[in-house]
Design an enzyme around this catalytic site. Structure first.
Site, short mmCIF file in Angstrom:
data_model
loop_
_atom_site.label_atom_id
_atom_site.label_comp_id
_atom_site.label_asym_id
_atom_site.label_seq_id
_atom_site.Cartn_x
_atom_site.Cartn_y
_atom_site.Cartn_z
N ASN A 186 140.56 -7.00 31.37
CA ASN A 186 141.20 -6.53 32.74
C ASN A 186 140.15 -6.76 33.67
O ASN A 186 140.64 -6.40 34.83
CB ASN A 186 141.30 -5.11 32.35
CG ASN A 186 142.46 -4.85 31.53
OD1 ASN A 186 141.73 -4.16 30.44
ND2 ASN A 186 143.49 -5.47 30.98
N GLY B 248 142.36 10.81 28.50
CA GLY B 248 143.67 10.65 28.38
C GLY B 248 144.20 10.09 29.68
O GLY B 248 145.20 10.94 30.31
N HIS C 298 149.79 -3.82 27.97
CA HIS C 298 149.33 -5.19 28.31
C HIS C 298 150.01 -6.21 27.44
O HIS C 298 150.24 -5.94 26.25
CB HIS C 298 147.69 -5.54 28.29
CG HIS C 298 147.38 -4.72 29.34
ND1 HIS C 298 146.04 -3.93 29.11
CD2 HIS C 298 147.34 -4.34 30.69
CE1 HIS C 298 145.37 -3.28 30.07
NE2 HIS C 298 146.37 -3.67 31.01
N GLU D 210 146.39 -7.08 36.19
CA GLU D 210 145.67 -6.33 35.32
C GLU D 210 144.67 -7.27 34.58
O GLU D 210 144.34 -7.23 33.63
CB GLU D 210 146.39 -5.68 34.17
CG GLU D 210 147.28 -4.60 34.70
CD GLU D 210 146.66 -3.25 34.70
OE1 GLU D 210 145.91 -2.94 33.64
OE2 GLU D 210 147.03 -2.47 35.64
N CYS E 173 140.52 -6.66 23.86
CA CYS E 173 140.26 -6.16 25.32
C CYS E 173 138.83 -6.00 25.99
O CYS E 173 138.64 -5.93 27.14
CB CYS E 173 140.50 -4.54 25.31
SG CYS E 173 142.43 -4.15 24.72
O1 SUG Z 1 143.70 0.42 30.71
N1 SUG Z 1 142.29 2.40 28.43
C1 SUG Z 1 142.18 1.18 28.83
C2 SUG Z 1 142.43 0.42 27.77
C3 SUG Z 1 142.63 -1.14 28.13
C4 SUG Z 1 142.83 -2.01 27.14
N2 SUG Z 1 142.79 -3.36 27.60
C5 SUG Z 1 143.44 -4.64 27.05
N3 SUG Z 1 144.62 -4.24 26.29
N4 SUG Z 1 143.37 -5.58 27.21
C6 SUG Z 1 143.67 1.38 29.68
O2 SUG Z 1 144.55 1.86 29.50
C7 SUG Z 1 141.75 4.77 28.67
C8 SUG Z 1 140.65 5.80 29.47
C9 SUG Z 1 140.82 7.28 28.98
O3 SUG Z 1 141.84 7.75 28.65
O4 SUG Z 1 139.81 7.81 29.20
C10 SUG Z 1 141.78 3.60 29.28
O5 SUG Z 1 141.56 3.26 30.53
#
Ligand code: SUG
Length: 449
Positions: free
Chosen positions: A122, A32, A259, A186, A375
């Site tokens: 990212n 989270g 994003h 990002e 992603c």
């Molecule tokens: O940065 N989730 C990532 C997901 C990244 C998605 N990437 C793209 N949309 N390209 C973020 O929010 C959650 C980790 C955690 O809650 O344990 C996390 O980092």
């Protein structure tokens, strides 16, 4: 007519896009950590199943390779990040550090143990050699400074990219931008390269700007700074006429589109977007720049509510060129089960002849942290001699697929809890497993030393 995968380049070698998928790391779990990423919030505190998530990611990569799409892998960093913990005052023998952090600061343990480098969209912003001033492929690793756990990737990603793209005649891996909110970056999740017979356009989505007159989101953070996108474009030696900066709609960010790849995806002449992806509909500007060949398909909120697009992630599909010259969409299973998301994807399939298929893949282990198929990959367009210059065995062929599958089966657990992250034996097992991976991938330096 659809564009061939291989962009015709008169008198020169053809360019091909390679998808570098981030291998899910052995500490994958749900903490989270990402404010504004609704899936991350919803699943926070649940144990991870890194084996399943890693195999799902590997199967997706193999599926793309079998479609004839260029496919490679990026190795994960070692976590928890002991170096970061030491910088935060947890000194002493390595074996004592992790149990102590678990006891006194479990939230720091969860953050420094995140496997978030798996979302390699990212990892960096990339410009192909045909667009850059010096004719080399440019990478700017993202500083990811909007989220603490992700900011820790910048150092390891830079080292990994420099190890793999070491040939300085062909590649440049820049330093990440200064880690300040002014240059919050990002990576490619906020960048799409479009191309028609008329022009090439690097479309940069941004959420925040130093200009105080740009209204921002109210509930959730805007992660990408316009100034960061502009700096990447400068570093890569792109021309002004190749650039378009679009503001992410604040209402889209507040609905969970952290994003721009949560609400849009593009490839060659085709751009799919939700009406809350960007401020206004940039159709006129896009047409003026890219000419009549541009195909723009916009989902209205009435046909696909933004909240549903964020939940089911149809725009986080990979839109890839196939050897036939047609395109395919690689969509998450979740969007097959959402009537509105699926209807939109079918509309794309039926309306345009550029897209010949939609394939649904199961990456639920990643989706539960807000990471769909798009992603999980960094797009790197390469010429044949550039591909040959990569100094590691990362191109996904059958042999590498088998080796990685066996390696995951041997080393990954099917359950990782917060307590496990504080176990020095688990850390040591993962260090040895990743050193073995280093050998498998023939990495020129030991990234895990
Ligand atoms: O940065 N989730 C990532 C997901 C990244 C998605 N990437 C793209 N949309 N390209 C973020 O929010 C959650 C980790 C955690 O809650 O344990 C996390 O980092």
């Amino acid at each position: 007519m659809p564009h061939p995968e291989i962009e015709p380049r008169i008198g020169r070698e053809p360019m091909r896009e390679y998808n570098f998928d981030g291998l899910v790391g052995p500490t994958h779990h749900y903490a989270g950590l990402s404010h504004g990423n609704l899936a991350s919030f919803r699943h926070g505190g649940q144990p991870g199943d890194p084996r399943r998530a890693a195999l799902q990611g590997l199967e997706k990569a193999r599926f793309l390779a079998q479609l004839g799409v260029g496919q490679a892998l990026l190795p994960p960093p070692l976590r928890p990040n002991l170096r970061a913990l030491r910088r935060l005052g947890f000194s002493g023998a390595s074996r004592d550090v992790l149990p102590r952090v678990l006891r006194v600061a479990p939230e720091l343990l969860a953050a420094t143990a995140s496997s978030s480098a798996m979302w390699s969209a990212n990892a960096a912003t990339v410009a192909p050699s045909c667009d850059t001033a010096d004719g080399r492929v440019h990478f700017t690793p993202a500083n990811l400074c909007s989220m603490f756990h992700r900011s820790l990737e910048a150092e390891t990603t830079t080292a990994t990219l420099r190890a793999m793209f070491a040939d300085a005649d062909r590649f440049v891996v820049h330093e990440p931008l200064p880690a300040s909110s002014v240059f919050a970056d990002e990576g490619a999740a906020n960048h799409t390269r479009l191309a028609t017979a008329d022009a090439v356009l690097h479309v940069f989505g941004w959420g925040r700007s130093a200009d105080p007159s740009a209204p921002g989101p109210r509930a959730y953070p805007a992660r990408q700074a316009r100034e960061a996108s502009a700096a990447c474009a400068r570093l890569h030696g792109l021309r002004e006429d190749q650039l378009l900066f679009l503001q992410q709609a604040p209402a889209g960010i507040d609905a969970g589109a952290f994003h721009s790849d949560v609400l849009s995806v593009g490839n060659q002449q085709l751009l799919l977007m939700h009406e809350l992806a960007f401020v206004g509909t940039p159709e006129r500007e896009l047409r003026a720049r890219l000419g009549p060949e541009l195909e723009l398909i916009v989902a209205r909120d009435s046909e696909l509510p933004c909240a549903e697009a964020v939940r089911a992630y149809p725009f986080n599909s990979q839109l890839v060129s196939l050897p036939s010259g047609e395109m395919a969409l690689i969509a998450p299973e979740e969007s097959r089960h959402s009537p509105a998301a699926r209807a939109f994807l079918e509309r794309v399939l039926n309306e345009r002849n550029a897209v010949s298929a939609v394939h649904y893949v199961d990456v639920n282990g990643s989706m539960r942290n807000g990471g769909g198929p798009a992603c999980l990959r960094l797009r790197v367009p390469l010429l044949a001699h550039e591909l040959a210059a990569i100094s590691a065995r990362v191109l996904l062929d059958d042999a590498l697929y088998q080796d990685i599958k066996t390696w995951i089966g041997r080393h990954y657990r099917d359950r990782v809890s917060p307590q496990d992250l504080g176990d020095p034996d688990f850390f040591e097992d993962n260090r040895l497993a990743l050193s073995e991976l280093s050998t498998l991938l023939e990495l020129p330096i030991d990234l895990y030393d």
